[in-house]
Design a protein around this motif. Structure first.
Motif, short mmCIF file in Angstrom:
data_model
loop_
_atom_site.label_atom_id
_atom_site.label_comp_id
_atom_site.label_asym_id
_atom_site.label_seq_id
_atom_site.Cartn_x
_atom_site.Cartn_y
_atom_site.Cartn_z
N UNK A 1 0.84 -1.21 0.00
CA UNK A 1 0.00 0.00 0.00
C UNK A 1 0.87 1.26 0.00
N UNK A 2 1.91 1.28 0.82
CA UNK A 2 2.82 2.42 0.87
C UNK A 2 3.58 2.60 -0.43
N UNK A 3 4.00 1.48 -1.04
CA UNK A 3 4.70 1.57 -2.31
C UNK A 3 3.79 2.13 -3.39
N UNK B 1 7.62 16.43 -3.68
CA UNK B 1 6.92 17.60 -3.13
C UNK B 1 5.45 17.29 -2.89
N UNK B 2 4.83 16.56 -3.83
CA UNK B 2 3.44 16.15 -3.65
C UNK B 2 3.30 15.22 -2.45
N UNK B 3 4.23 14.27 -2.31
CA UNK B 3 4.21 13.36 -1.17
C UNK B 3 4.41 14.12 0.13
N UNK B 4 5.34 15.07 0.13
CA UNK B 4 5.60 15.88 1.32
C UNK B 4 4.35 16.67 1.71
N UNK C 1 3.59 3.76 4.29
CA UNK C 1 4.58 4.51 3.52
C UNK C 1 5.97 4.32 4.14
N UNK C 2 6.05 4.31 5.45
CA UNK C 2 7.33 4.08 6.13
C UNK C 2 7.86 2.69 5.81
#
Length: 117
Positions: free
Chosen positions: A5-7, A36-39, A52-53
Motif C-alpha cells: 500500500x505504501x509503495x 513535493x506532492x508526497x511531502x 509509507x514508512x
C-alpha cells in the motif's frame, strides 16, 4: 500488505509528478515534483503512515545504488563540461553549504519543538 500500500502511494506521487512535468513542460525532475506532492500529502496527514514508512525504508537503504546511474552518466558527458568547472565547483560549494545550514536550522527547530511539547 502495508508495504505494498505504501509503495503504491510512492508510485502514485511519482506518476503525478511525471504527468505534471509532461503536461506543463517545467524543467524540474518528475521525482522532485512527486516528492513535493508526497511531502504535501504527509504534511496534511500530519505524519508518515506505517505503510509509507514500510515501503520507503528498504528504498532508503538502497539510496546510494539508486543515485549511482546519474553519477555515472556524468562521465559520459565530461567533455561537454570542460569549460564550466568554475561554475560547477562554485555551485557545489554553495549547494553543500545551503544544504548543511538548512539541515542544521531544521534540526534545531524540530528539536526545540520536540522539547517544548
Amino acid at each position: 500488505m502495508p508495504a505494498l500500500n505504501g509503495f503504491l502511494w510512492l508510485l502514485l506521487c511519482w506518476l503525478a509528478g511525471e504527468l505534471i512535468v509532461h503536461y506543463t513542460g517545467i524543467p524540474v525532475s518528475s521525482g522532485v515534483i512527486g516528492m513535493l506532492l508526497l511531502c504535501g500529502a504527509l504534511a496534511i496527514n500530519g505524519g508518515v503512515p506505517e505503510s509509507v514508512a514500510a515501503a520507503a525504508q528498504p528504498l532508503i537503504a538502497m539510496l546510494a545504488m539508486l543515485i549511482m546511474p546519474g553519477v555515472t552518466g556524468v562521465f559520459f558527458m565530461i567533455d561537454q563540461l570542460a569549460g564550466q568547472w568554475t561554475a560547477i565547483i562554485i555551485s557545489l560549494i554553495i549547494g553543500t553549504l545551503f544544504s548543511v545550514f538548512t539541515t542544521l536550522w531544521l534540526l534545531q527547530r524540530l528539536m526545540r519543538d520536540d522539547h517544548a511539547g
